[in-house]
Design an enzyme around this catalytic site. Structure first.
Site, mmCIF file in Angstrom:
data_model
loop_
_atom_site.group_PDB
_atom_site.id
_atom_site.type_symbol
_atom_site.label_atom_id
_atom_site.label_comp_id
_atom_site.label_asym_id
_atom_site.label_seq_id
_atom_site.Cartn_x
_atom_site.Cartn_y
_atom_site.Cartn_z
ATOM 1 N N LEU A 101 0.870 -1.172 0.000
ATOM 2 C CA LEU A 101 0.000 0.000 0.000
ATOM 3 C C LEU A 101 0.907 1.223 0.000
ATOM 4 O O LEU A 101 1.942 1.227 0.666
ATOM 5 C CB LEU A 101 -0.895 0.028 1.248
ATOM 6 C CG LEU A 101 -2.071 -0.950 1.305
ATOM 7 C CD1 LEU A 101 -2.790 -0.807 2.646
ATOM 8 C CD2 LEU A 101 -3.059 -0.715 0.164
ATOM 9 N N ASP A 102 0.522 2.256 -0.724
ATOM 10 C CA ASP A 102 1.327 3.472 -0.787
ATOM 11 C C ASP A 102 1.548 4.063 0.614
ATOM 12 O O ASP A 102 0.758 3.829 1.526
ATOM 13 C CB ASP A 102 0.653 4.526 -1.661
ATOM 14 C CG ASP A 102 0.522 4.085 -3.107
ATOM 15 O OD1 ASP A 102 1.345 3.260 -3.537
ATOM 16 O OD2 ASP A 102 -0.401 4.562 -3.788
ATOM 17 N N TYR A 103 2.587 4.858 0.726
ATOM 18 C CA TYR A 103 2.954 5.523 1.979
ATOM 19 C C TYR A 103 1.752 6.251 2.599
ATOM 20 O O TYR A 103 1.509 6.163 3.804
ATOM 21 C CB TYR A 103 4.093 6.506 1.694
ATOM 22 C CG TYR A 103 4.602 7.281 2.883
ATOM 23 C CD1 TYR A 103 5.411 6.667 3.832
ATOM 24 C CD2 TYR A 103 4.295 8.630 3.032
ATOM 25 C CE1 TYR A 103 5.899 7.381 4.925
ATOM 26 C CE2 TYR A 103 4.779 9.348 4.112
ATOM 27 C CZ TYR A 103 5.582 8.720 5.059
ATOM 28 O OH TYR A 103 6.055 9.426 6.130
ATOM 29 N N THR A 105 -1.450 5.734 1.970
ATOM 30 C CA THR A 105 -2.685 4.939 1.930
ATOM 31 C C THR A 105 -2.754 4.039 3.158
ATOM 32 O O THR A 105 -1.764 3.421 3.543
ATOM 33 C CB THR A 105 -2.730 4.081 0.654
ATOM 34 O OG1 THR A 105 -2.685 4.942 -0.480
ATOM 35 C CG2 THR A 105 -4.011 3.257 0.592
#
Length: 238
Positions: A101-103, A105
């Site tokens: 998951l993105d930083y 998110t």
């Protein structure tokens, strides 16, 4: 089948880079035969020895983390930022994230030491559904949103959603909250897709992964998946 150096590293014996050196130095045996070729692949049934010591396999474990925002989906970070395993310090096994998951998110992130299980869930052809809730700047209309199903081209890549649902609209703040379902997960998929139709994401959370939800969890919480959940996730991914 997984690369030999990856299996050695995942066992906790050494890092992957040092595992590669051990292989090229002739210090690794597979089924009693010395293997010196990097990239050699092994299965769970192969017997591996490193410096004459048999590699003991850990029992497979499966965890779900409610990843907070501002955390890296990795085992380490050269900038000293928080990583997902910082929240699983009580887990003795060497586990790693399934996908990422993105930083910025938050939401469900699965971690395991079972490579076969991880590959099942990550392979795009298996189409495991993931449901996200996002807050976007602006209020897209039906025509805009239907482009998500048809596909939005960005950087020569076509990004699609399985479906969407409008959760709420705030005309005063000029924002919309959307539920978006994916069956694949390309890099920054939803953020790039929404930017492509002109409505950038300001907040994003993954609320469901296959049959798993965040019910009863707070950011930073983790729990072990029970055997029934693991079995169902295997079934969904097939």
């Amino acid at each position: 089948m997984e690369r030999l150096q990856k299996v050695i590293a995942q066992s906790g014996v050494t890092s992957r880079r040092k595992a590669e050196r051990l292989i090229t130095d002739g210090k690794v045996k597979v089924n009693h035969k010395v293997v010196t070729e990097l990239g050699s692949k092994v299965s769970g049934n192969d017997e591996i020895e490193v410096n004459g010591i048999k590699l003991e396999k850990e029992a497979p474990v499966y965890y779900m983390l409610y990843k907070p925002r501002g955390v890296i989906s990795s085992l380490s970070d050269d900038k000293g930022r928080k990583v997902v395993t910082d929240f699983l310090g009580d887990v003795p096994e060497r586990i790693y994230p399934i996908g990422r998951l993105d930083y910025d998110t938050s939401g469900i992130l699965l971690l395991t030491n079972d490579g076969e299980f991880a590959n099942l869930l990550m392979h795009p052809s298996h189409g495991v559904e993931k449901v996200y809730v996002c807050k976007v700047k602006g209020i897209p209309d039906k025509k805009d949103l239907n482009r998500l199903r048809k596909g939005v081209k960005t950087n020569n890549e076509l990004l699609k959603a399985v479906g969407y649902k409008i959760m709420s609209v705030d005309r005063t703040k000029n924002t919309m909250i959307l539920e978006i379902t994916l069956n694949e997960g390309k890099n920054r998929h939803i953020r790039r897709m929404m930017e492509g139709i002109g409505f950038p994401v300001s907040k994003l959370k993954r609320e469901r992964y296959g049959l798993l939800t965040l019910d009863g969890m707070q950011p930073g919480d983790h729990r072990m998946l029970n055997p029934k959940e693991v079995k169902k996730m295997r079934h969904v991914s097939r």
